[in-house]
Design a protein around this motif. Sequence first.
Motif, PDB file in Angstrom:
ATOM      1  N   ASP A 122       0.838  -1.202   0.000  1.00  0.00           N
ATOM      2  CA  ASP A 122       0.000   0.000   0.000  1.00  0.00           C
ATOM      3  C   ASP A 122       0.877   1.258   0.000  1.00  0.00           C
ATOM      4  OD1 ASP A 122      -1.337   2.284   1.502  1.00  0.00           O
ATOM      5  OD2 ASP A 122      -3.062   1.007   1.102  1.00  0.00           O
ATOM      6  N   LEU A 123       1.883   1.291   0.880  1.00  0.00           N
ATOM      7  CA  LEU A 123       2.701   2.504   1.032  1.00  0.00           C
ATOM      8  C   LEU A 123       3.518   2.812  -0.220  1.00  0.00           C
ATOM      9  CD1 LEU A 123       3.851   1.948   4.715  1.00  0.00           C
ATOM     10  CD2 LEU A 123       2.074   3.515   3.889  1.00  0.00           C
ATOM     11  N   GLU A 124       3.974   1.760  -0.912  1.00  0.00           N
ATOM     12  CA  GLU A 124       4.756   1.992  -2.134  1.00  0.00           C
ATOM     13  C   GLU A 124       3.849   2.187  -3.350  1.00  0.00           C
ATOM     14  OE1 GLU A 124       7.748   2.714  -2.819  1.00  0.00           O
ATOM     15  OE2 GLU A 124       9.067   1.954  -1.246  1.00  0.00           O
ATOM     16  N   GLY A 125       2.547   1.999  -3.158  1.00  0.00           N
ATOM     17  CA  GLY A 125       1.637   2.141  -4.283  1.00  0.00           C
ATOM     18  C   GLY A 125       1.755   0.996  -5.278  1.00  0.00           C
ATOM     19  N   GLY A 126       2.075  -0.209  -4.768  1.00  0.00           N
ATOM     20  CA  GLY A 126       2.215  -1.375  -5.636  1.00  0.00           C
ATOM     21  C   GLY A 126       1.104  -2.385  -5.434  1.00  0.00           C
ATOM     22  N   SER A 127       1.220  -3.565  -6.092  1.00  0.00           N
ATOM     23  CA  SER A 127       0.167  -4.567  -5.899  1.00  0.00           C
ATOM     24  C   SER A 127       0.562  -5.681  -4.953  1.00  0.00           C
ATOM     25  CB  SER A 127      -0.324  -5.180  -7.213  1.00  0.00           C
ATOM     26  OG  SER A 127       0.455  -4.833  -8.296  1.00  0.00           O
ATOM     27  N   VAL A 128       1.833  -6.106  -4.972  1.00  0.00           N
ATOM     28  CA  VAL A 128       2.219  -7.231  -4.117  1.00  0.00           C
ATOM     29  C   VAL A 128       3.434  -6.834  -3.280  1.00  0.00           C
ATOM     30  CG1 VAL A 128       2.980  -9.653  -4.088  1.00  0.00           C
ATOM     31  CG2 VAL A 128       1.337  -8.893  -5.814  1.00  0.00           C
ATOM     32  N   GLY A 129       3.347  -7.051  -1.973  1.00  0.00           N
ATOM     33  CA  GLY A 129       4.473  -6.799  -1.068  1.00  0.00           C
ATOM     34  C   GLY A 129       4.994  -8.124  -0.548  1.00  0.00           C
ATOM     35  N   LEU A 130       6.306  -8.195  -0.346  1.00  0.00           N
ATOM     36  CA  LEU A 130       6.900  -9.443   0.141  1.00  0.00           C
ATOM     37  C   LEU A 130       7.972  -9.109   1.174  1.00  0.00           C
ATOM     38  CD1 LEU A 130       6.905  -9.725  -3.394  1.00  0.00           C
ATOM     39  CD2 LEU A 130       6.551 -12.006  -2.464  1.00  0.00           C
ATOM     40  N   ALA A 131       7.973  -9.884   2.273  1.00  0.00           N
ATOM     41  CA  ALA A 131       8.936  -9.622   3.344  1.00  0.00           C
ATOM     42  C   ALA A 131       9.981 -10.733   3.396  1.00  0.00           C
ATOM     43  CB  ALA A 131       8.206  -9.513   4.680  1.00  0.00           C
ATOM     44  N   PHE A 132      11.222 -10.320   3.512  1.00  0.00           N
ATOM     45  CA  PHE A 132      12.360 -11.242   3.486  1.00  0.00           C
ATOM     46  C   PHE A 132      13.219 -11.075   4.740  1.00  0.00           C
ATOM     47  CE2 PHE A 132      11.099 -10.468  -0.877  1.00  0.00           C
ATOM     48  CZ  PHE A 132      11.107 -11.750  -1.443  1.00  0.00           C
ATOM     49  N   ALA A 133      14.117 -12.051   4.922  1.00  0.00           N
ATOM     50  CA  ALA A 133      14.923 -12.097   6.140  1.00  0.00           C
ATOM     51  C   ALA A 133      15.910 -10.942   6.274  1.00  0.00           C
ATOM     52  CB  ALA A 133      15.671 -13.431   6.205  1.00  0.00           C
ATOM     53  N   SER A 134      16.236 -10.276   5.176  1.00  0.00           N
ATOM     54  CA  SER A 134      17.149  -9.131   5.212  1.00  0.00           C
ATOM     55  C   SER A 134      16.978  -8.373   3.899  1.00  0.00           C
ATOM     56  CB  SER A 134      18.607  -9.603   5.349  1.00  0.00           C
ATOM     57  OG  SER A 134      19.008 -10.305   4.185  1.00  0.00           O
TER      58      SER A 134
END
Length: 377
Positions: free
Chosen positions: A60-72
């Motif tokens: 949402d904050l970046e104005g994109g469709s898919v966000g993904l969280a990684f270990a670093s």
Amino acid sequence: MDFKSRLIHAGSDRDPFTGAAGVPLYLASTFDQRNAQSRKHDYTRSGNPTRDALEAAVADLEGGSVGLAFASGMAATSSVLMLFEPGDHLVVSEDVYGGTFRVMTTLLRRWGLQTSFVDSTDAQALEKAITPSTRGIFVETPSNPLLKITDLAAVAALAGERELISMVDNTFATPYFQRPLELGFDIVVHSATKFLNGHSDVLAGLAVTRNKELGKKLRFVQNAFGAVLGVQDSWLVLRGLKTLAVRMEASQTGASYLAEKLSTLPQMRQVYYPGLAAHPGRDVHERQASGPGAVISFELASTELARRFLQRCTLPLVAVSLGGVESILSHPATMSHAAMPPDVRKERGISDALIRLSVGLESPDDLWENIRQALDD
Ligand SMILES: *Cc1c(COP(=O)(O)O)cnc(C)c1O
């Protein structure tokens, strides 16, 4: 809604089951599969409600469709690079983060990914570096550590024309100041270790794609490669994000004040800060970002002076990393860019007398007093 309101409410601002403020910590590796038709989750590597909330928030904050969280941050960047194949070629900003340079020139080179490092502030140099096997462009702006400015809209347009995937490391600006997907970029990556979490207590990375299709491909990499962000760390980054706006504003105020003051000192060879009138590319930065940010670099008159300064300037930590509530000084040549060969460093203007300062939330006057006394004879 305004960005500041989205920071507080995007993702998950309350638990739908209990009304608790914020998303709970779902400390579970697995989820019961009996009568699972109605359930979204099966195994935490593939998805976890706490991580989902962070991923939704950053998308949402970046104005994109898919966000993904990684270990670093490096896990995010490396996973994004898994979208390519052996033999593919990338054009990359020459002063990218040292770890990005390292993974591209060692592990991924061995695996067959080709890279050309160019001055991405020069649109012609970028275009000239494109070969028939080029599949992507990877830039960083403002860059680390010289705060060089790359024209995001121009790079996105070039990538679009040539059907290349455009990627940008948005760690320094954060979506509070700069949203590259809105300028046409395909993928944004972050070291959330820095400003997004903001408290120097978590290592995390994030990636956001502009369209769903690329998001789906990256989701596959995330699950297959497995470098996901843990549940507790996801929760901490969500908490850190809530105060991003006030932290960025306060740190930027301090950074602007210090950059002006530093520029007046006779011991300075050069001060790098996108808010300074003479900073190269300042007009481009002002067009694509709403503020100069909280990182300053400066080159002192000698390596000896830089060494002494780092010993005597005691209020900031002397450490790798940036973007915390505490100010952090670093020496790129021996720290963040130590992985870069000395001749390459020199060629790129990262001298042994260069110091980077990430401005935290201390009183700017206290910081200035501490810096000034450290430079006294
Ligand atoms: C720190 C940093 C990274 C790497 O992130 P980690 O979380 O340390 O893996 C990547 N890019 C930039 C600009 C950084 O400052």
